[in-house]
Each structure stands twice: as C-alpha cells, then as structure tokens.
Scaffold this motif. Structure first.
Motif, mmCIF file in Angstrom:
data_model
loop_
_atom_site.group_PDB
_atom_site.id
_atom_site.type_symbol
_atom_site.label_atom_id
_atom_site.label_comp_id
_atom_site.label_asym_id
_atom_site.label_seq_id
_atom_site.Cartn_x
_atom_site.Cartn_y
_atom_site.Cartn_z
ATOM 1 N N GLY A 1 -16.217 2.525 -18.280
ATOM 2 C CA GLY A 1 -17.202 2.261 -18.900
ATOM 3 C C GLY A 1 -18.319 1.633 -18.147
ATOM 4 N N GLY A 2 -18.778 2.645 -17.260
ATOM 5 C CA GLY A 2 -19.783 2.315 -16.269
ATOM 6 C C GLY A 2 -19.510 1.356 -15.214
ATOM 7 N N ARG A 3 -18.280 0.980 -14.951
ATOM 8 C CA ARG A 3 -17.843 0.043 -13.866
ATOM 9 C C ARG A 3 -17.062 0.740 -12.957
ATOM 10 N NH1 ARG A 3 -13.574 -3.501 -12.582
ATOM 11 N NH2 ARG A 3 -12.347 -2.817 -14.355
ATOM 12 N N LYS A 4 -17.305 0.437 -11.642
ATOM 13 C CA LYS A 4 -16.611 0.900 -10.589
ATOM 14 C C LYS A 4 -15.047 -0.004 -10.308
ATOM 15 C CE LYS A 4 -17.442 0.339 -6.190
ATOM 16 N NZ LYS A 4 -18.071 0.207 -4.972
ATOM 17 N N VAL A 5 -14.353 0.782 -10.780
ATOM 18 C CA VAL A 5 -12.756 0.230 -10.655
ATOM 19 C C VAL A 5 -12.444 0.315 -9.106
ATOM 20 C CG1 VAL A 5 -10.481 0.138 -11.545
ATOM 21 C CG2 VAL A 5 -12.305 0.786 -13.042
ATOM 22 N N PHE A 6 -12.272 1.381 -8.664
ATOM 23 C CA PHE A 6 -12.130 1.368 -6.928
ATOM 24 C C PHE A 6 -12.667 2.683 -6.594
ATOM 25 C CE2 PHE A 6 -8.144 3.359 -9.235
ATOM 26 C CZ PHE A 6 -8.159 4.418 -8.719
ATOM 27 N N SER A 7 -12.749 2.790 -5.189
ATOM 28 C CA SER A 7 -13.427 4.224 -4.753
ATOM 29 C C SER A 7 -12.814 4.406 -3.499
ATOM 30 C CB SER A 7 -15.138 3.815 -4.606
ATOM 31 O OG SER A 7 -15.133 2.717 -3.512
ATOM 32 N N ARG A 8 -12.854 5.637 -3.077
ATOM 33 C CA ARG A 8 -12.509 6.325 -1.645
ATOM 34 C C ARG A 8 -10.815 5.789 -1.194
ATOM 35 N NH1 ARG A 8 -16.846 6.019 2.585
ATOM 36 N NH2 ARG A 8 -15.889 7.987 3.268
ATOM 37 N N LEU A 9 -10.123 5.714 -2.490
ATOM 38 C CA LEU A 9 -8.627 5.588 -2.233
ATOM 39 C C LEU A 9 -7.931 6.826 -1.883
ATOM 40 C CD1 LEU A 9 -6.731 3.416 -2.761
ATOM 41 C CD2 LEU A 9 -6.218 4.232 -4.849
ATOM 42 N N SER A 10 -7.055 6.737 -0.952
ATOM 43 C CA SER A 10 -6.276 7.793 -0.328
ATOM 44 C C SER A 10 -4.754 7.352 -0.455
ATOM 45 C CB SER A 10 -6.511 8.275 0.865
ATOM 46 O OG SER A 10 -8.198 8.746 0.700
ATOM 47 N N PHE A 11 -4.118 8.291 -0.632
ATOM 48 C CA PHE A 11 -2.656 7.995 -0.557
ATOM 49 C C PHE A 11 -1.543 9.381 -0.699
ATOM 50 C CE2 PHE A 11 -3.830 8.578 -4.981
ATOM 51 C CZ PHE A 11 -2.929 9.515 -5.657
ATOM 52 N N ASP A 12 -0.332 9.049 -0.306
ATOM 53 C CA ASP A 12 0.581 10.309 -0.272
ATOM 54 C C ASP A 12 1.906 9.683 -0.806
ATOM 55 O OD1 ASP A 12 -0.787 12.590 1.099
ATOM 56 O OD2 ASP A 12 -1.130 10.898 2.600
ATOM 57 N N ALA A 13 2.761 10.535 -1.520
ATOM 58 C CA ALA A 13 4.120 10.374 -1.711
ATOM 59 C C ALA A 13 4.776 11.529 -1.889
ATOM 60 C CB ALA A 13 4.066 9.843 -3.169
ATOM 61 N N ALA A 14 5.857 11.766 -1.093
ATOM 62 C CA ALA A 14 6.724 13.022 -1.028
ATOM 63 C C ALA A 14 7.978 12.787 -1.676
ATOM 64 C CB ALA A 14 6.875 13.250 0.489
ATOM 65 N N SER A 15 8.505 14.049 -1.938
ATOM 66 C CA SER A 15 9.717 14.118 -2.523
ATOM 67 C C SER A 15 10.799 13.002 -1.987
ATOM 68 C CB SER A 15 10.482 15.571 -2.486
ATOM 69 O OG SER A 15 9.634 16.464 -3.055
ATOM 70 N N GLY A 16 11.487 12.389 -2.743
ATOM 71 C CA GLY A 16 12.501 11.218 -2.517
ATOM 72 C C GLY A 16 11.837 9.955 -2.249
ATOM 73 N N GLU A 17 10.326 9.646 -2.350
ATOM 74 C CA GLU A 17 10.027 8.536 -2.072
ATOM 75 C C GLU A 17 9.202 7.848 -3.504
ATOM 76 O OE1 GLU A 17 7.866 9.177 2.349
ATOM 77 O OE2 GLU A 17 6.547 9.427 0.484
#
Length: 200
Positions: free
Chosen positions: A13-29
């Motif tokens: 809706g024209g609003r920044k909710v979040f920016s430049r977010l990084s993450f990882d999730a592997a098998s079993g996590e």
C-alpha cells in the motif's frame, strides 16, 4: 535443503513494511519470526509463499525439487483456516489433496492423527475454532511439502492441541523439513529466532 532470504524488502500500500532483511533456515530447523504487531511477520511468510512479490532482494530454496518453485514446495497456514464450510471435514481434505497434488497421504489417516476422525462427515461449518485449526493442520499431513510457513499456528488450540502440533512439527523437522513461523508464543520445538523491528 536451505531457505535463504537476502536483502529482502517489502512494500504494501505504498508503505515500507521492512527492508534489507536477511535470513536462513535449513532442513531440520524451525525459524521463529518475532516482532510487534505490524512489523511484517505475516508479510514475510506471504513473500516466501509467493503470495506477495518482494520490493527488493531475493528468496530462494536450495536443495529442494529443482523442477518445482518455492511456493510449490511450501504449505502456508495463515491466520484464517482455508476451509469450505459446506463440505464435510473429509471432503475438505480431499479437495486440498486433489488441488495441491504432490506426495500424498490418506485423508482418513491425517484426520486420525489430529484426532478429528470422529467428525469426518460433519460439515466444516459446524467445527469449533480449535477443530478448524486441527483440520488445517491435517492438510499439512495429507499433502507432503518440505517447507511449512505457519502464521500464529497455535491460535485457537487448547493445551492438548498445542502439544499434538508440537509433536507433528518435531516429526516434520526430524524428516528433513523446515519451518518458518510467525509467532508470539513458543512453538514447542527448538527454534532459531528472526526478529523484525517496528514497522516504519
């Protein structure tokens, strides 16, 4: 198998909710996404599920089925249980099994696991909130996909239901699945945490 997000941005809706977010999730996590209301927890799950397009960055799944997209290898369990009220409990699962395709289990067996087999012929409209959530969980079991995207998954579940779901999540992780859950409550399984700050 590894799910990775790099420099992901979300605009709604024209609003920044979040920016430049990084993450990882592997098998079993299991990755627990936490943060205040409005910070973008649900939006992140929808980005991973392919319901929303990121405003920037990338989300990829490595080590999955090369011929399938990330959404085709994911289950998204949202705030609202995606049920057809006029269909019976069993017919709802059969619908999802046929619609989603892929590796399948018996709807009857899935209902037994979530302790809803006694209500198999009951129209879904008659289910309580907790029973509706159990039926949605049964969908995760009926059509097998490695990535579970769970939005406040224990909402409406009583203590017994929460323990049951924790067991099912543990089994999913033990068999190489991964979970990303937006939650305000403990999941009942070991988790890593991704914190999303205040929306801006």
């Amino acid at each position: 198998m590894q799910l990775s997000g790099r420099e992901v941005s979300c605009v709604r809706g024209g609003r920044k909710v979040f920016s430049r977010l990084s993450f990882d999730a592997a098998s079993g996590e299991a990755l627990a996404v936490i943060g205040p209301n409005g910070s973008g927890k649900t939006s992140l799950l929808r980005l991973i599920a392919g319901v929303l397009a990121p405003a920037g960055g990338s989300i990829v799944l490595e080590g999955g089925e090369s011929e399938l997209t990330l959404p085709e290898q994911s289950h998204y369990l949202g705030h609202h249980d995606a049920l057809k009220p006029a269909l019976s409990v069993s017919e709802n699962l059969i619908f999802w099994r046929d619609f989603l395709g892929g590796a399948k289990s018996s709807p009857a067996e899935s209902l037994a696991v979530v302790e809803l087999d006694h209500a198999a012929r009951l129209p879904a409209a008659y289910l309580s909130a907790g029973q509706r959530r159990r039926l949605s969980i049964a969908r995760l079991l009926t059509v097998q996909r490695p990535v579970w995207l769970l939005d406040e998954p224990t909402n409406a579940l009583d203590t017994a239901g929460q323990k049951l779901f924790a067991t099912l999540m543990g089994d999913h992780l033990a068999h190489g699945g991964l979970i990303v859950a937006a939650t305000h409550a403990p999941l009942g399984v070991p988790t890593r945490t991704l914190r999303i700050g205040e929306a801006s």
